[in-house]
Design a protein around this motif. Sequence first.
Motif, PDB file in Angstrom:
ATOM      1  N   TYR A  57       0.793  -1.223   0.000  1.00  0.00           N
ATOM      2  CA  TYR A  57       0.000   0.000   0.000  1.00  0.00           C
ATOM      3  C   TYR A  57       0.828   1.277   0.000  1.00  0.00           C
ATOM      4  O   TYR A  57       0.339   2.316  -0.436  1.00  0.00           O
ATOM      5  CB  TYR A  57      -0.979  -0.004   1.184  1.00  0.00           C
ATOM      6  CG  TYR A  57      -2.037  -1.060   1.012  1.00  0.00           C
ATOM      7  CD1 TYR A  57      -3.023  -0.917   0.051  1.00  0.00           C
ATOM      8  CD2 TYR A  57      -2.027  -2.220   1.765  1.00  0.00           C
ATOM      9  CE1 TYR A  57      -3.976  -1.899  -0.143  1.00  0.00           C
ATOM     10  CE2 TYR A  57      -2.985  -3.203   1.582  1.00  0.00           C
ATOM     11  CZ  TYR A  57      -3.955  -3.032   0.629  1.00  0.00           C
ATOM     12  OH  TYR A  57      -4.899  -3.988   0.427  1.00  0.00           O
ATOM     13  N   VAL A  63      -7.019   2.738   2.478  1.00  0.00           N
ATOM     14  CA  VAL A  63      -7.667   1.879   1.489  1.00  0.00           C
ATOM     15  C   VAL A  63      -8.761   1.105   2.214  1.00  0.00           C
ATOM     16  O   VAL A  63      -8.486   0.419   3.198  1.00  0.00           O
ATOM     17  CB  VAL A  63      -6.671   0.902   0.824  1.00  0.00           C
ATOM     18  CG1 VAL A  63      -7.388  -0.075  -0.084  1.00  0.00           C
ATOM     19  CG2 VAL A  63      -5.604   1.674   0.056  1.00  0.00           C
ATOM     20  N   ALA A  65     -11.440  -1.869   1.881  1.00  0.00           N
ATOM     21  CA  ALA A  65     -11.619  -3.065   1.061  1.00  0.00           C
ATOM     22  C   ALA A  65     -12.671  -3.975   1.684  1.00  0.00           C
ATOM     23  O   ALA A  65     -12.948  -3.917   2.878  1.00  0.00           O
ATOM     24  CB  ALA A  65     -10.293  -3.825   0.945  1.00  0.00           C
ATOM     25  N   GLU A  71     -10.948  -3.688  -3.444  1.00  0.00           N
ATOM     26  CA  GLU A  71     -10.804  -2.307  -2.996  1.00  0.00           C
ATOM     27  C   GLU A  71     -12.035  -1.492  -3.371  1.00  0.00           C
ATOM     28  O   GLU A  71     -12.452  -1.473  -4.524  1.00  0.00           O
ATOM     29  CB  GLU A  71      -9.554  -1.669  -3.603  1.00  0.00           C
ATOM     30  CG  GLU A  71      -8.278  -2.216  -3.010  1.00  0.00           C
ATOM     31  CD  GLU A  71      -7.041  -1.467  -3.471  1.00  0.00           C
ATOM     32  OE1 GLU A  71      -7.146  -0.314  -3.953  1.00  0.00           O
ATOM     33  OE2 GLU A  71      -5.951  -2.042  -3.358  1.00  0.00           O
ATOM     34  N   ALA A  74      -9.675   4.332  -2.215  1.00  0.00           N
ATOM     35  CA  ALA A  74      -8.319   4.582  -1.740  1.00  0.00           C
ATOM     36  C   ALA A  74      -8.099   6.089  -1.708  1.00  0.00           C
ATOM     37  O   ALA A  74      -8.467   6.795  -2.641  1.00  0.00           O
ATOM     38  CB  ALA A  74      -7.293   3.911  -2.651  1.00  0.00           C
TER      39      ALA A  74
END
Length: 89
Positions: A57, A63, A65, A71, A74
């Motif tokens: 990352y 992020v 998810a 995902e 972000a």
Amino acid sequence: MSEALPRPSLALTLYTRETCPLCTELRAELDAWNAGRYTLLVDYVDVDDDPALTTRYGERVPVLATDDGEELCAGHFDASALAALAATA
């Protein structure tokens, strides 16, 4: 008296880091978006605690998810992506 319908559950992971203002902002937006509509099961993961996650990352945190790794957003909160997921819950 009618019983309240159970709220749908959404299992999510928020990849974050301790010193990240965007992470704090996304977490607050996630809480506000939820506002009791769902049972959010959020696993907060500090990427700096795991070298593999730090590599994966980097500076892209936060992020958000799904529990299977898809995902949703972000950097900034994407309410439409979460709403689309919630519609399938």
